[in-house]
Structure formats: structure tokens, C-alpha cells
Design a protein around this motif. Structure first.
Motif, PDB file in Angstrom:
ATOM      1  N   GLY A   1       0.797  -1.224   0.000  1.00  0.00           N
ATOM      2  CA  GLY A   1       0.000   0.000   0.000  1.00  0.00           C
ATOM      3  C   GLY A   1       0.827   1.269   0.000  1.00  0.00           C
ATOM      4  N   LYS A   2       2.142   1.157   0.164  1.00  0.00           N
ATOM      5  CA  LYS A   2       3.013   2.325   0.118  1.00  0.00           C
ATOM      6  C   LYS A   2       3.272   2.723  -1.333  1.00  0.00           C
ATOM      7  N   GLN A   3       4.031   3.797  -1.509  1.00  0.00           N
ATOM      8  CA  GLN A   3       4.301   4.300  -2.854  1.00  0.00           C
ATOM      9  C   GLN A   3       5.788   4.644  -3.001  1.00  0.00           C
ATOM     10  N   CYS A   4       6.244   4.579  -4.234  1.00  0.00           N
ATOM     11  CA  CYS A   4       7.586   5.040  -4.573  1.00  0.00           C
ATOM     12  C   CYS A   4       7.476   6.287  -5.440  1.00  0.00           C
ATOM     13  N   ARG A   5       8.470   7.122  -5.355  1.00  0.00           N
ATOM     14  CA  ARG A   5       8.478   8.354  -6.147  1.00  0.00           C
ATOM     15  C   ARG A   5       9.346   8.152  -7.389  1.00  0.00           C
ATOM     16  N   HIS A   6       8.768   8.410  -8.562  1.00  0.00           N
ATOM     17  CA  HIS A   6       9.541   8.296  -9.801  1.00  0.00           C
ATOM     18  C   HIS A   6      10.546   9.435  -9.857  1.00  0.00           C
TER      19      HIS A   6
END
Length: 1085
Positions: free
Chosen positions: A364-369
Motif C-alpha cells: 500500500g506504500k508508494q515510490c516516487r519516480h
């Protein structure tokens, strides 16, 4: 796949990286395919299981090393130039060749093959309308189409094999009295033809396609077609193909184009064709989607620099890049790997396995492009393989098929970052927009390094998809295209085989058929070309509609029909609509899939369609089982309600003598015309240099040519090539063709030629007319034997043709003509035919006349048997025999229109006992010749004794003339050792001379030669003494083994018995030699 999104952290069940990529080409054009969640392997399983790429590369290197290291003296084909004889008589095209001129001394293919084909064609022998003129006509039909070669192409040995098999079957059925239709055709080959014409215009006029309007460019293509398009037909005629040229079919002909339009409209109406956005095989150089069969896989062992169209510098492939995505709002990163870093601009998510403990805190977390600033969600999916690489997979749905399927499951966006021209799109940002994809790759890596997100680079064995037409690297791109729904049609195709309506030969392909069709994907049929069948679909622009209007499409057999359909569909006036026809064309395989019925005039209900559809069979290479055969079955069943054919016969692929698949990319393709007419090594090398080969491939190809053909390829002729191709077992393993095998068949052609020359001389000498076959009855046992051999040969030919096992037919005919007719029968009857007989010698005259008649019918019947396989030579020789025929034919008759021999026709020539007895005779002759050679008897003809049983004596007595001639002995004396000799029709001879040399036949017959009166005694004493010394040495060796310690206990009984028998045989031969030496010495004194 080539860039399996995350090379080091792939999906569960996908296998190793190479395996996943190796299947890419078969699955890419699948808009809605849903493979099982545990596997992303291809639904289109190829004929041979995929090996790991490292193993493939290793095998390839071994083959190349074997070629480069082999000794030229041991490998090269050795031959001597034969005299070329040319037919010089004046003959107008289509006139019959003059066969009254003297027959040349030796066989020359160029002489034989001249003039016959135009005459066959002019006489209409290959048209089904000729059927009613056949005396043997039956109410049966045999119809098939030739797999249409590309209009741009030249024949290769795969074509030659196809022609050899299909023409043999067509000619055989025609001679059986069937009404035969074999339709020639040529495929417009959209991409190939457009590429050829584009290159020509650039070379000759320095213009590109875009410098012309579509109509102007198509005029240039048609102009090229008129100039070059018939070359393939001339080559087919050179191979002797008995095609009905009055029905020749080109897939861009108006009638065929009408069929293509009709098929598209009907399938759109039924919902089988639809428009959708999906991934396709895209060639940036051609700016078009291409079919699976136009994608070649190039195996890379690791880092490799390759030339790519549009790039001045070579591009690096075969490496795996690992980089990190920072986790948004948390410290840490997620590392992923890819072979295509330029596509990371299109990443929209990162996938991990839900049970992977390393990433459970990140669900459910996110990575930043790092470049676009987009947030990439970390999603979970059970298809991710935790054990591969980092266990995290980057998702690029617009540039990867499996990622596209995941995007459907997780509702992910799809960002196209590479355009159709191969440059980066605006989604990448200004710093990359318009940059070529492989140049962008380097910029992306440099930027990752600057941002300290680069984590490494390593070699990675892989399979790279290459466009076979342009040499470009294939790019998976998301495009709106037209697709065919295949699932329901595929089930009908499976059902047809299961229920026996469609027979697949060999039957082991049935499993392949079911496996592929059971997992079939929908079929992309759009191509972004100008040459081809423009899709009869029109985009509709409604009145007062804005630019945001969703695409609306209609289709029709004409624009007028499409307009009427659109007006009815949208409830507006036809004149208020704007229709724009789709500029794309249909996949060439779509039109070729209609060939079996479109060639007969469909959709019109023509007489040909009523009479010859469904076709009797289809014969083609096993590599087309999916791309062509399955599609013909699906389209034919859907559009006509019937299967397009009742049988499918697959032949194997032709490989070179080193086992490599013949391919332009390897430079090992052999032009059949070079085998037919001969070619120098220099010209072969020039052809390799003209190709666009990798430097190593070019070096291997040229070295293989130097070693295989140091003196070039000799002129072998069409008949020898066809016979050689049919001699291989086509329904099994791939064929490794050796030109030396073709050369051997040319020698067989010469043997046939010389046999007919002898026969013509014998018939001229006999003078009296030949009795008809039903009235010809053999007199002697050797006559009966050859007649029965012919009967058995006909029987084998019947079985071989019926089962499509042509190699059994060629084997039977070769064996009969060479080993039975020439080696045995001709030798036996030469004394009979050469003897001068008077009217008072009635019995000898009858024997001579019968022998000549038997010889004539054996040769004439054999020529009819061989005609489907060797049409030119059999025509030439059969015509030469016609003046002696008991039933002279008309001037317009041909051997190809005669009845094919049957066992019922030769029932009165079946003598099974004579055939059964003759192997004993052959073995006696073999041992007699061996004895002669052993004692260096070259000119002498000694008397021979056979010590045998009464039954054996009876057989040998009846064949005694043949034994004396073939064994080169003066007289045969038969000495019987058992009871029953009194019942023989002759008196048993006394025992053989004491001490005469002997040999054993089948452990039961002793053959003795009386050499005392026909050889030099001193010479024989020397030879026998040398032989005795060798035997004494061998005897001593054998005895020493038996005297070793523990021999009886350690050595098995079987071995001991063999040794005892060997010792006994050596002792017996030594005794015989001693007796001979004693007799020779006493004769001298």
C-alpha cells in the motif's frame, strides 16, 4: 520476454528469463488473452520445446566451430564436370520435342529438360478439363493449392520440397484417372514487397515512400510486380510443377480482393472482428505492426553490440540494469532490474508477492519516480516470483505484454513513452522527448547514476526479437488495431480433428494442434502499410461532433454500403456523414487464410467452388501449422460452413548438412536452381556477400561453402533434385539435405538413360513387334523373377503413395531399377539378346523375343512408376520407346497421362516362389565373387561345385545360367550329400576336386572353385602361403585365450562357444589351404 520488466525478479511459473522472453513473439498480439495466473508462458507453443538460451547458443557455437575447424579435404563434395549436351533442333514454343533424333550417348539434364514443359502446358495436360479424355478416368476428384510463395521471393529448398511432394501426388492421382486441380498462387507479401519497392525507389530515384501519395506509390508497386512478379512462376515451371496456370491466383487480384472484403465484413457483422487497443509487435523502421512469423529471435550470450537501422553507432544489448526507486515518506528503496531502462519512464507501479516478508511492511506504500515525479503504488500479486532477483517487479503496461495484463487486473494506467517512429514521447519530459529510444537508454542510465539510484549492470543472456524485414529491434507498443476473436473458431478446429473430419498427418502433430488452439490468443490483423488490402472499415464523423468524440466505426463492401450502414446506425442522413477509411491494410496471413476457397471464386458460387471445394488435402511445411493452416481451418469453417480440406500433410524442415536451419540470416540457403543448373563457388560466395549478414555469420557461411563445395555445385538437373528430396522421410525428423545425395540421384538418372539405350538397341535387333503386356508371359526363372520383382515394386509404390510415404516409393524404384533390373537381369539376358538365331532355332528365337518383351515392359512400366517423381527424364525416355510399343500412342500423348501401374495389371507376373528362392542365388553369387577376388581371378572362369541339399540343388539348377553369368564361372556342378538326389531332374555331380578353395553360403552350402587349371601355380602357392600365415597367427591368438588360467570358470558359456566355433572354422580353412598347396605342388612336379 526480451525485457521481462524485471529481469531479476520475474513472475512465478514464468521460468527463467530466457524462457519467458523466448515465448514473447507468440503472445504479444493478444488484446484480451488471459493466461493462467501461475504462468506467463506463451499460448502458442512452438513445434519444438524451447531450450534455455545458453544451451541454444552453445549448440550454435559448436556447429560453427565444427564448420570452421573441419578439414576441407575430408568434407568437400568431389565431382567431375560432365559434358553438357544441348538440344539444338528447331522447336517453336509449345511444340512437341523431336524424339526421332539419335539418343545422346550420356544423360544431360539440360538436353532432357528442354521443350517438354511448354508442350505439356499447351496440350492442357494439367487442367482438370482434360480428365474426360483419359481412358482410365474415374469419377474422383483430387484438389489442392500450392502454399503461395511471396511475390518478392525466389525459391529455396523448402519450396522445392513442397513442389516435389505436391507434384508427385498430383501427377500420381492424374495418372490414376482422378480429376486433378492443383492451383498455383502468389502472395502479395505486404511488408516484404513494400520494403523491396521502397529500397528500389531510394536507390534509383533517391525518393522515399513519403515523397509519393499513396496512389502514386501503389502504382510503383504494381509496376514492379508487372516486371518481377512472374519470376516465381518461372521457377515453379523449372521444377516441373504440373499446376493449372489458367487458374493462377494472386492475392491482390480483383476477385481475390473482393473475397477479402467479403470475409472482413461478414466477420465484423458476426462480432468476430473488433477494434481494440492492445500491445502489438511493432517495427519502428517500418512504422507498422508485424506478424509473429516476421519476428526472428537473435540469441545473445551476454553483452553484445548490434547494428540497428537508424543508428550510426552500434547499440548494446544483453545486459541487465538494476536501479532503485525511493519509497515515498519513508527511508529505504525498492530495487528493480530491466534490460530496457528507457521504458522506466512508463513505469506506473511496482509489484511484489503478498507473502514476501521483505516487502510486507510496504504493502500500500508508494515510490516516487525520480524523473516524472509520479507516485508508483506498491501492489501485491501472487504471480510475482519471490525467488527471482529482488522479488520486486516494475510494471510498464504500455510496453510489456504481461504488465499489460496486470494493469487490467489492478486498473493501472498505461503510459506510452516510445512512439511509433522509435522516439520518446512527451510523457518522458522535455529532456527526452523526440530522442531515439536507444539513445534515451544511455541518458536514463547516466541520469540514474547522477541521482545515485544506479545499482549495477551485468551480462544477461537473452533472446532479442528482430524484424525479419527491416532488421530493426521489435518494440511492444500499445496501439488501436483490428482483432479477430479466435476462441470459438479454435474450438471448432479442435473438434474437427477430434471427430475425424480433419486428419492431420503425421498424427503426432494432433497434440500440438490441440495445445496451441486450446490456448489461442486473439489475432491482430492491422498493418500500417500502403501495399495490401486496405481495411474496408470507415471512421464516422457525425454532424456537429467535437474533437472529443469517441471513435465510431462502420464497415462495408464499398463506401456507399458503409455510408448506408452508418446512416441507419446513427439515425442521420447519409449525406450528413463524413466517412474516413482506415488507412491500414490487413495482415497478409488474413488474405492467405482464405486461399483454399477464394482461389475458386468465393464468395460467388462458381462451378470450380462447387466441384473442388473442400480441397482434398493441404500439404505444407510443419512451421506453418499455426500461422497459416490453423487460420485457414478457422476462416474456412466460419465463412463457408465447411472445412477447407479433409487432410493436412506436414513435411519436415530442410536443414543444411551441418544440421542448421536454412536461413538468409545464416547465409546457408541453397537456391534449388543452383542445384539444377550448377553454380561456381565464386558465385555462391558472391550471394553471401550480397546479404546483410553479421560478420561472424558471414565468415561461417563462406567457410562452410568453401568446405562443402570447393568446386561449386555440379549440374544435377530437376529430376535428380526432386527424386533426392522425395527420398528423405519427410514425415519425421528435419531433413539435413546433402547435395552429394542429389548428385547420386543424377548418377541414377544416367543409369536409367543407359538402360533405355540398351533396350532400344535390343528391340531394334529383335525386329519383331513387342507383345502387349497381358500377353507377355516369362519363360525362364530369371524372367519370372524380374517380372515378380516388378509386381512387388508396383505394390510398394501403391502403398507408399497411399500413405504419403514417398521415401518408400523412391527406395523401391531405385532398388528395382538399379539392383534388380541393371545389376542382375540385364547381365543375365545380354548373352540371350546378343546371340544370332536362325529361323530353324525356334526355341532360342522365342527365348530371345520373350526376353526383349519382358525387358521392354519392365522399362516402360518403371518409367510410368517414376513419372510423378521424375517428369522430364521419364517423358524423354518413354517417348523414345513409343515406336516399339505394342499399342502405339497418338502424337499428343504423354507419359504423364498414361495409367499408373497397378498390381491387378501385373497379376499374371506375380511369382512369389521365384522371388523367395532368389536370395539364395544372390548369396551364392556373392560368395563365388568373393572367392574369385580372394584368388585374384580376373579373366579366368573356373568351374564351380556347390555341395548342398537336394532342395537347394533344385533351386540352384533352375537358376544355373544366371549363377554362371553373374558369378563368372564356366560350369556349375551340383553335388548332393543327402537323400533325395535321385528325384532330381539331373544327375548329382561327383564331389569337388580335392583341395579346391571353398566358401560357405548360409552355413549349409559349400562352394568350391577349381582353380588348378585356370591360374598360375607359382602365384597361387605364394598367395595361399600368405593366407596360411595369417590364419595360423589368428588361430594361435584364439587358442592362447582358451589356455589362460580359469578360462572355463571366468568366461561365459556363450563366449566360449563362439571361440570354439571360430577355432574350428580356422582349422578347417587351414586344412583346405594345406590340401590346395599339396595339390598345386604335385601338379607342378
Amino acid at each position: 520476454m526480451w525485457r521481462p520488466t524485471c529481469g531479476r525478479s520475474l513472475r512465478a511459473g514464468g521460468g527463467s528469463l530466457p524462457r519467458v522472453w523466448s515465448k514473447w513473439g507468440q503472445r504479444l498480439c493478444s488484446p484480451a488473452a488471459q493466461p493462467p495466473p501461475s504462468s506467463y508462458s506463451s499460448s502458442s507453443e512452438p513445434l519444438h520445446p524451447h531450450r534455455p538460451q545458453s544451451e541454444k547458443a552453445k549448440r550454435k557455437r559448436k556447429r560453427e566451430e565444427a564448420i570452421l575447424e573441419s578439414n576441407v579435404d575430408n568434407v568437400g563434395m568431389k565431382w567431375s564436370e560432365k559434358e553438357k549436351i544441348v538440344y539444338t533442333a528447331a522447336v517453336l514454343p509449345g511444340e512437341k520435342k523431336d524424339t526421332t533424333v539419335p539418343l545422346p550417348q550420356s544423360y544431360s539434364p539440360e538436353y532432357v529438360e528442354s521443350c517438354w514443359y511448354p508442350w505439356w502446358e499447351k496440350q492442357g495436360f494439367f487442367r482438370p478439363e482434360k480428365h474426360n479424355e483419359l481412358p482410365q478416368a474415374v469419377d474422383r476428384i483430387f484438389s489442392l493449392c500450392i502454399p503461395p510463395p511471396n511475390v518478392t521471393g525466389t525459391l529455396h529448398l523448402g519450396h522445392a520440397l513442397t513442389v516435389a511432394i505436391e507434384d508427385a501426388l498430383a501427377r500420381w492421382r492424374r495418372m490414376q484417372g482422378y480429376k486433378v486441380l492443383w492451383v498455383p498462387g502468389c502472395d502479395h507479401a505486404g511488408i516484404a514487397t513494400q520494403s523491396v519497392v521502397e529500397r528500389r525507389l531510394l536507390r534509383e530515384q533517391d525518393k522515399r515512400r513519403q515523397d509519393y501519395s499513396r496512389e502514386e506509390f501503389l502504382q510503383e508497386v504494381w509496376r514492379w510486380k508487372q516486371e518481377k512478379g512472374d519470376e516465381i512462376y518461372h521457377q515453379l515451371k523449372k521444377l516441373g510443377a504440373s499446376l493449372d496456370w489458367s487458374r493462377a491466383c494472386f492475392t491482390m487480384d480483383p476477385g481475390f480482393s473482393k473475397a477479402v472484403t467479403e470475409a472482413f465484413v461478414r466477420m465484423c457483422d458476426s462480432g468476430l472482428i473488433y477494434r481494440s487497443e492492445s500491445l502489438v509487435n511493432w517495427s519502428c523502421a517500418l512504422e507498422s505492426a508485424i506478424s509473429d512469423i516476421e519476428v526472428d529471435s537473435k540469441q545473445l550470450p551476454g553483452r553484445t553490440l548490434l547494428s540497428v537501422p537508424g543508428y550510426e553507432q552500434k547499440v548494446e544489448f544483453g545486459t541487465m540494469i538494476t536501479f532503485a526507486y525511493p519509497i515515498e515518506g519513508h527511508e529505504g528503496e525498492v530495487a528493480v532490474s530491466t534490460t530496457r531502462p528507457e521504458t522506466m519512464l512508463g513505469d506506473v507501479a511496482i509489484a511484489v508477492h503478498p507473502d514476501d516478508t521483505r516487502y510486507q511492511a510496504l504493502h500500500g506504500k508508494q515510490c516516487r519516480h525520480p524523473f516524472t515525479n509520479r507516485l508508483l503504488p506498491i501492489i501485491t500479486d501472487p504471480v510475482v516470483d519471490m525467488g527471482l532477483g529482488t522479488g520486486a517487479v516494475k510494471l510498464t503496461p504500455a510496453h510489456d505484454h504481461t504488465d499489460f495484463l496486470l494493469s487490467q487486473r489492478h486498473s493501472l494506467p498505461r503510459l506510452t513513452v516510445i512512439g511509433g517512429d522509435g522516439t520518446m514521447t512527451s510523457h518522458c519530459g522535455h529532456w527526452l522527448q523526440g530522442v531515439k529510444r536507444f539513445q534515451a537508454r544511455e541518458r536514463v542510465i547516466s541520469a540514474l547514476m547522477e541521482m545515485k539510484l544506479f545499482r549495477g549492470k551485468e551480462d544477461h543472456p537473452m533472446s532479442l526479437p528482430i524484424c525479419s524485414r527491416s532488421g530493426d529491434v521489435i518494440e511492444p507498443l500499445l496501439k488501436k488495431q483490428w482483432f479477430v476473436r479466435c476462441e470459438k473458431m479454435a474450438q471448432k478446429a479442435i473438434q474437427a480433428v477430434d471427430e475425424g473430419e480433419l486428419e492431420i498427418i503425421p498424427h503426432f502433430y494432433t497434440k500440438t494442434w490441440k495445445n496451441w488452439l486450446s490456448n489461442i490468443s486473439d489475432w491482430c490483423i492491422s498493418r500500417q502499410l500502403w501495399w495490401g488490402h486496405q481495411i474496408p472499415a470507415y471512421r464516422v464523423t457525425l454532424p456537429e461532433s467535437g474533437n472529443t468524440q469517441e471513435e465510431q466505426w462502420v464497415w462495408g463492401r464499398s463506401e456507399a454500403e458503409a455510408r448506408e450502414r452508418a446512416a441507419a446506425k446513427f439515425g442521420v442522413s447519409p449525406t450528413a456523414l463524413i466517412l474516413t477509411q482506415d488507412p491500414d491494410v490487413l495482415d497478409t496471413w488474413f488474405s492467405s487464410g482464405l486461399f483454399p476457397f477464394a482461389m475458386l471464386g468465393w464468395p460467388e458460387q462458381t462451378e470450380d467452388l462447387k466441384q473442388f471445394y473442400p480441397n482434398t488435402m493441404l500439404e505444407t511445411g510443419n512451421d506453418l501449422i499455426f500461422f497459416w493452416v490453423a487460420r485457414m481451418v478457422m476462416l474456412g469453417t466460419e465463412l463457408t460452413g465447411q472445412l477447407p480440406f479433409k487432410q493436412v500433410l506436414f513435411h519436415s524442415l530442410v536443414r543444411d548438412k551441418h544440421g542448421r536451419k536454412m536461413s538468409k540470416s545464416l547465409g546457408n540457403v541453397i537456391d534449388p536452381l543452383d542445384v539444377i543448373s550448377g553454380v561456381s563457388l565464386e558465385r555462391l560466395q558472391e550471394k553471401v556477400m550480397e546479404g546483410n549478414l553479421d560478420p561472424r555469420e558471414k565468415a561461417v557461411a563462406m567457410e562452410a561453402q568453401r568446405k562443402d563445395f570447393p568446386n561449386g555445385i555440379p549440374e544435377c538437373g530437376t529430376d535428380a533434385l526432386r527424386f533426392a528430396l522425395c527420398s528423405y522421410k519427410a514425415q519425421g525428423e528435419d531433413i539435413s539435405l546433402s547435395v552429394s545425395q542429389v548428385l547420386s540421384c543424377r548418377h541414377f538418372c544416367n543409369k536409367m538413360w543407359q538402360t533405355v539405350r540398351f533396350t532400344l538397341g535390343a528391340l531394334l535387333d529383335v525386329g519383331s513387334p513387342v507383345t502387349p503386356l497381358p500377353e507377355t508371359f516369362p519363360l525362364t526363372r530369371i524372367d519370372k523373377w524380374i517380372c515378380s520383382c516388378l509386381y512387388s515394386t508396383v505394390e510398394q509404390c501403391e502403398r507408399g503413395f497411399e500413405s504419403y510415404e514417398l521415401h518408400t516409393v523412391t527406395s523401391a524404384l531405385h532398388s528395382f531399377w538399379l539392383h534388380s533390373l541393371c545389376d542382375v537381369y540385364l547381365e543375365c539376358i545380354k548373352p540371350v539378346l546378343k546371340q544370332q538365331v536362325t529361323e530353324s532355332e525356334g526355341e532360342r528365337k522365342v527365348e530371345k523375343r520373350v526376353a526383349a518383351a519382358v525387358l521392354y515392359h519392365c522399362v516402360s512400366t518403371s518409367l510410368r512408376l517414376l513419372s510423378p517423381l521424375m517428369p522430364f527424364l521419364t517423358e524423354e525416355l518413354w517417348q523414345r520407346l513409343q515406336p516399339y510399343s505394342p499399342r502405339p500412342s497418338t502424337a499428343s500423348s504423354s507419359v504423364c497421362m498414361q495409367s499408373y501401374p497397378t498390381t491387378s495389371e501385373l497379376a499374371h507376373w506375380h511369382f512369389p516362389q521365384d522371388e523367395a528362392d532368389f536370395p539364395l542365388v544372390q548369396e551364392v553369387v556373392r560368395v563365388a565373387r568373393s572367392l574369385r577376388a580372394q584368388y585374384h581371378l580376373t579373366k579366368e572362369k573356373p568351374d564351380m561345385w556347390a555341395v548342398c541339399t537336394a532342395d537347394q540343388a533344385q533351386t540352384l539348377y533352375s537358376f544355373s545360367p544366371a549363377i554362371c553369368i553373374l558369378g563368372r564361372v564356366s560350369n556349375l556342378h551340383l553335388h548332393c550329400t543327402q537323400e533325395g538326389a535321385t528325384s532330381l531332374p539331373f544327375v548329382s555331380a561327383p564331389p569337388p576336386p580335392e583341395g579346391s578353395p571353398f566358401g560357405v553360403v548360409g552355413h549349409s552350402i559349400q562352394l568350391h572353385l577349381d582353380i588348378q587349371n585356370c591360374s598360375n601355380a607359382d602365384k597361387q602357392i605364394i598367395l595361399l602361403s600368405q593366407r596360411r600365415e595369417k590364419l595360423l597367427f589368428r588361430l594361435q591368438q584364439s587358442l592362447s585365450k582358451t589356455r589362460g588360467p580359469g578360462y572355463a570358470e571366468k568366461v561365459p558359456e556363450r563366449i566360449r562357444l563362439e571361440t570354439e566355433n571360430k577355432i574350428a572354422a580356422l582349422e578347417q580353412e587351414l586344412k583346405s589351404i594345406n590340401d590346395q598347396l599339396l595339390a598345386l605342388k604335385s601338379s607342378k612336379s
